[in-house]
Motif scaffolding. Structure first.
Motif, mmCIF file in Angstrom:
data_model
loop_
_atom_site.group_PDB
_atom_site.id
_atom_site.type_symbol
_atom_site.label_atom_id
_atom_site.label_comp_id
_atom_site.label_asym_id
_atom_site.label_seq_id
_atom_site.Cartn_x
_atom_site.Cartn_y
_atom_site.Cartn_z
ATOM 1 N N ARG A 108 37.119 23.290 -16.420
ATOM 2 C CA ARG A 108 36.134 23.705 -17.182
ATOM 3 C C ARG A 108 34.998 24.705 -16.639
ATOM 4 O O ARG A 108 34.874 25.779 -16.992
ATOM 5 C CB ARG A 108 35.568 22.475 -17.891
ATOM 6 N N SER A 109 34.554 24.000 -15.686
ATOM 7 C CA SER A 109 33.544 24.646 -14.676
ATOM 8 C C SER A 109 33.913 26.163 -14.090
ATOM 9 O O SER A 109 33.364 27.286 -14.313
ATOM 10 C CB SER A 109 32.776 23.944 -13.731
ATOM 11 N N ALA A 110 35.422 26.008 -13.674
ATOM 12 C CA ALA A 110 35.658 27.256 -13.145
ATOM 13 C C ALA A 110 35.999 28.168 -14.183
ATOM 14 O O ALA A 110 35.751 29.448 -13.945
ATOM 15 C CB ALA A 110 37.049 26.868 -12.387
ATOM 16 N N VAL A 111 36.449 27.828 -15.392
ATOM 17 C CA VAL A 111 36.835 28.670 -16.682
ATOM 18 C C VAL A 111 35.503 29.511 -17.070
ATOM 19 O O VAL A 111 35.239 30.652 -17.245
ATOM 20 C CB VAL A 111 37.516 28.206 -17.706
ATOM 21 N N LEU A 112 34.335 28.624 -16.963
ATOM 22 C CA LEU A 112 33.150 29.161 -17.419
ATOM 23 C C LEU A 112 32.638 30.165 -16.564
ATOM 24 O O LEU A 112 32.069 31.243 -16.813
ATOM 25 C CB LEU A 112 31.930 27.840 -17.739
ATOM 26 N N ALA A 113 32.633 29.937 -15.175
ATOM 27 C CA ALA A 113 32.163 30.655 -14.119
ATOM 28 C C ALA A 113 33.094 32.130 -14.173
ATOM 29 O O ALA A 113 32.468 33.141 -14.145
ATOM 30 C CB ALA A 113 32.240 30.077 -12.836
ATOM 31 N N ALA A 114 34.215 31.799 -14.393
ATOM 32 C CA ALA A 114 35.171 33.227 -14.284
ATOM 33 C C ALA A 114 34.669 33.959 -15.597
ATOM 34 O O ALA A 114 34.609 35.222 -15.733
ATOM 35 C CB ALA A 114 36.706 32.717 -14.180
ATOM 36 N N ALA A 115 34.594 33.403 -16.570
ATOM 37 C CA ALA A 115 34.301 33.921 -18.009
ATOM 38 C C ALA A 115 33.106 34.651 -17.737
ATOM 39 O O ALA A 115 32.853 36.026 -18.234
ATOM 40 C CB ALA A 115 34.144 33.096 -19.055
ATOM 41 N N ALA A 116 32.004 34.143 -17.447
ATOM 42 C CA ALA A 116 30.664 34.602 -17.006
ATOM 43 C C ALA A 116 30.642 36.034 -16.213
ATOM 44 O O ALA A 116 30.340 36.825 -16.469
ATOM 45 C CB ALA A 116 29.662 33.745 -16.372
ATOM 46 N N ALA A 117 31.684 35.971 -15.187
ATOM 47 C CA ALA A 117 31.772 37.076 -14.430
ATOM 48 C C ALA A 117 32.466 38.118 -15.227
ATOM 49 O O ALA A 117 32.316 39.409 -15.046
ATOM 50 C CB ALA A 117 32.536 36.624 -13.129
#
Length: 189
Positions: free
Chosen positions: A16-25
């Motif tokens: 979930r954290s990886a998805v949020l970070a990727a989405a933000a970028a």
């Protein structure tokens, strides 16, 4: 007291954290309408994983910005503790707020889209960030670094207006103008 977090639960949180970070970028690069496959690729997961965690685009956009809003709000207290003066803390917090604002390509259109999953983001931003800014402004006023007549909402609205970028006005222009605004808020001591 709860037991240790299970392996699956910890992996789910990392995903979930990886998805949020990727989405933000990806949102910074392409805007909030970026293809989900680009987000999945950047996060190193499948598209199905994105939809399992965030069933709609609005859920993903909302989660990304909620996380960023909470992070920006929490920064105010930390900066007051770490900085040499309240005005230095305010300046650093405003820099983070500007960075938050200038990287929101397409968010304005998404907020105005009528999508019920996004309708509360603006209120969340105000309800969370205005008090954080007010804490800094109060500390600055108590230290005599700014006048007591500057309100958090007015300052944030002015900053927000200065952060509307376009073809002839970019992130660096916004940062320079916000620095000028803050300098004008400072009390002549």
């Amino acid at each position: 007291m709860p037991g240790p977090v299970g392996v699956r639960q910890a992996q789910a949180e990392r995903t979930r954290s990886a998805v949020l970070a990727a989405a933000a970028a990806v949102f910074v690069d392409q805007g909030v309408q970026a293809p989900v496959r680009d987000i999945a690729e950047r996060a190193g997961v499948g598209v199905g994983t994105i939809y399992r965690n965030f069933p709609t685009r609005a859920d993903l956009v909302s989660a990304v910005y909620r996380h960023q809003i909470d992070t920006c709000a929490a920064l105010s207290a930390r900066l007051l503790e770490e900085s040499a003066s309240p005005f230095a803390a305010l300046t650093r917090w405003v820099d983070a707020f500007v960075e938050f604002l200038v990287t929101k390509h397409g968010l304005g259109a998404a907020l105005g889209s009528g999508d019920p999953g996004l309708e509360n983001l603006h209120a969340l931003m105000l309800d969370t960030l205005v008090p954080a800014c007010a804490t800094l402004l109060d500390a600055c006023a108590d230290a005599g670094e700014i006048g007591p007549d500057i309100t958090a909402y007015t300052l944030m609205r002015a900053i927000g207006n200065l952060c509307i970028t376009g073809p002839d006005y970019d992130r660096d222009d916004a940062k320079r103008m916000v620095a000028t605004l803050l300098a004008g808020c400072r009390s002549a001591a």
